[in-house]
Enzyme design. Structure first.
Site, PDB file in Angstrom:
ATOM      1  N   ARG A  96     157.730  -7.493  69.694  1.00  0.00           N
ATOM      2  CA  ARG A  96     157.038  -6.259  70.097  1.00  0.00           C
ATOM      3  C   ARG A  96     156.137  -6.471  71.323  1.00  0.00           C
ATOM      4  O   ARG A  96     155.060  -5.879  71.432  1.00  0.00           O
ATOM      5  CB  ARG A  96     156.237  -5.670  68.931  1.00  0.00           C
TER       6      ARG A  96
ATOM      7  N   THR B  94     163.405  -6.063  75.836  1.00  0.00           N
ATOM      8  CA  THR B  94     163.632  -5.082  76.897  1.00  0.00           C
ATOM      9  C   THR B  94     163.766  -5.773  78.250  1.00  0.00           C
ATOM     10  O   THR B  94     164.635  -5.410  79.067  1.00  0.00           O
ATOM     11  CB  THR B  94     162.492  -4.062  76.932  1.00  0.00           C
TER      12      THR B  94
ATOM     13  N   SER C 257     173.226  -8.071  64.992  1.00  0.00           N
ATOM     14  CA  SER C 257     172.722  -8.492  63.686  1.00  0.00           C
ATOM     15  C   SER C 257     172.028  -7.328  62.988  1.00  0.00           C
ATOM     16  O   SER C 257     172.045  -7.235  61.756  1.00  0.00           O
ATOM     17  CB  SER C 257     171.764  -9.669  63.845  1.00  0.00           C
ATOM     18  N   GLU C 258     171.427  -6.447  63.781  1.00  0.00           N
ATOM     19  CA  GLU C 258     170.801  -5.231  63.263  1.00  0.00           C
ATOM     20  C   GLU C 258     171.269  -4.064  64.128  1.00  0.00           C
ATOM     21  O   GLU C 258     170.858  -3.950  65.282  1.00  0.00           O
ATOM     22  CB  GLU C 258     169.277  -5.345  63.289  1.00  0.00           C
TER      23      GLU C 258
ATOM     24  N   TYR D  64     170.279  -1.615  69.467  1.00  0.00           N
ATOM     25  CA  TYR D  64     170.803  -1.560  70.832  1.00  0.00           C
ATOM     26  C   TYR D  64     171.098  -0.166  71.369  1.00  0.00           C
ATOM     27  O   TYR D  64     171.435  -0.022  72.546  1.00  0.00           O
ATOM     28  CB  TYR D  64     172.039  -2.453  70.935  1.00  0.00           C
TER      29      TYR D  64
ATOM     30  N   PHE E  86     181.451 -13.262  68.455  1.00  0.00           N
ATOM     31  CA  PHE E  86     181.285 -14.137  69.614  1.00  0.00           C
ATOM     32  C   PHE E  86     179.791 -14.362  69.860  1.00  0.00           C
ATOM     33  O   PHE E  86     178.969 -13.679  69.321  1.00  0.00           O
ATOM     34  CB  PHE E  86     181.964 -13.555  70.855  1.00  0.00           C
TER      35      PHE E  86
END
Length: 409
Positions: free
Chosen positions: A90, A95, A118-119, A123, A409
């Site tokens: 954070r 970014t 992964s989450e 994105y 990948f």
């Protein structure tokens, strides 16, 4: 916070990769895994965020050629190894890496960036849309049977050591990558990825085994799998986990699935990554006992809207003007006219009135043909500005078969 975002040096790789491992829990990979990714890492396409001498952020980009609707291949940056140190969350580290990376991808002249997340919630704000999905299956093989097509009994199956079969299995992969969008053409070194077999990922099962399917002495398919023997008071209750299965024709495909369903002392077959339109769904006798689940797979980001839309073909004629929003990569914003069909396409800037309004995230989701523009409109993410434009464009963007990413990948 003062940090430095810069391209990785080869001498920094061990520290950089160690920070990646720490960010994902601190469980060290095997030497084989680590050495493979050391070789595959393209350091000139990898970046780190540094706070003094400490790496607090990592990101890389493989040089891929990705299959797209129409059977062609498009240069794509395979975004990978993205992490932020737990001590620096954070603070804008991610970014800053996404900003640098997408600027670089544009400079490299690659119209797409792709990743697995992964989450998956992370994105979207950077313009990535979920373009492919994968099926997971937990099949009760004691109750579910395979309805094998004609010719299945003509297939010969035989066990072969995984390493000995590697070359012929890779040949099967090369013959199938153009059959679906979303499949990367593997460059030298990548053929070793599906052979990785760390004990930590077996969950108590056997080392990976391989069976080849042959017709008249020619290899026409293969399956790589793990066998996990288990016993209860009522008898054997083992399971098979399919790692990779592919074949060049329906009979060989059915023969391989029938084989894994019928292995002695087992009653469950697990498979974590199959296409959403996998022919297996038409072979099984009882879909309800297959434990089907769906999850996101490949996320796609159009780095250059015009070039990306012009490098695939369309299954129906299309002539549509998009009003595109892209706050993170403003060079894509504005109106684009796409014209194309099954033979080719062009996409150019235009001042004409728009037919559809959407963000670059929706274009990424629809790009490979697995997510329809109509479904996105139903979710309020695409607006139709000219009657009939949505249905026509949605039809044109579609793909049969569905896109699929066969490995990470």
């Amino acid at each position: 916070m003062t940090t430095d975002v810069r391209v990785l040096k080869r001498s920094e790789w061990d520290h950089w990769y160690g920070r990646l491992e720490l960010a994902f829990g601190g469980v060290l990979e095997t030497r084989e895994e680590r050495e493979l990714f050391r070789e595959l890492t393209e350091v000139d396409r990898s970046i780190g965020v540094w706070d003094g001498d400490e790496c607090v952020g990592t990101a890389g980009a493989f040089s891929f050629r990705l299959s797209v609707p129409g059977g062609g291949f498009v240069p794509a940056a395979g975004v990978t190894m993205v992490s932020v140190a737990a001590t620096h969350r954070r603070r804008g580290v991610l970014t800053s890496m996404m900003r640098r990376q997408l600027d670089d991808v544009r400079e490299w002249g690659e119209p797409l960036a792709v990743l697995t997340a992964s989450e998956p919630a992370i994105y979207g704000r950077f313009g990535y849309g979920v373009a492919t999905h994968q099926l997971g299956l937990d099949i009760d093989s004691s109750r579910v049977r395979i309805a094998a097509p004609v010719g299945t009994d003509d297939i010969r199956l035989r066990f072969v050591p995984v390493a000995d079969a590697a070359e012929v299995c890779e040949r099967i992969y090369r013959l199938t990558i153009g059959s679906r969008p979303g499949m990367p053409a593997r460059t030298p070194g990548w053929e070793r990825l599906p052979l990785l077999d760390p004990p930590s990922e077996r969950e108590g099962a056997s080392p990976m085994q391989c069976v080849l399917a042959e017709r008249d002495g020619e290899v026409v398919g293969f399956v790589r799998f793990h066998n996990k023997p288990e016993w209860s008071s009522s008898g054997p209750n083992g399971s098979i986990t399919v790692r990779h299965l592919d074949a060049l024709d329906p009979a060989a495909y059915a023969a391989l699935w029938r084989f894994v369903f019928d292995i002695d002392l087992t009653s469950t077959v697990h498979s974590g990554n199959r296409p959403v339109d996998d022919p297996l769904l038409g072979l099984v006798s009882d879909i309800r006992r297959c434990g089907v689940r769906v999850r996101d797979s490949l996320h796609v980001r159009l780095v250059d809207v015009g070039a990306a839309l012009a490098t695939r073909t369309y299954q129906a004629p299309v002539d549509v003007v998009f009003e595109v929003a892209d706050a993170f990569c403003p060079w894509n914003e504005g109106r684009w006219r796409l014209t194309g069909d099954a033979k080719g396409a062009s996409c150019e800037r235009t001042g004409e009135a728009p037919d559809l309004a959407l963000s670059v995230r929706e274009l990424g989701a629809a790009y490979l043909g697995g997510v329809s523009l109509s479904s996105l409109a139903g979710a309020g993410r695409v607006r139709e500005l000219r009657d009939g434009a949505l249905a026509a464009a949605s039809l044109a963007f579609g793909s049969d078969p569905a896109p699929w990413l066969p490995h990470g990948f």
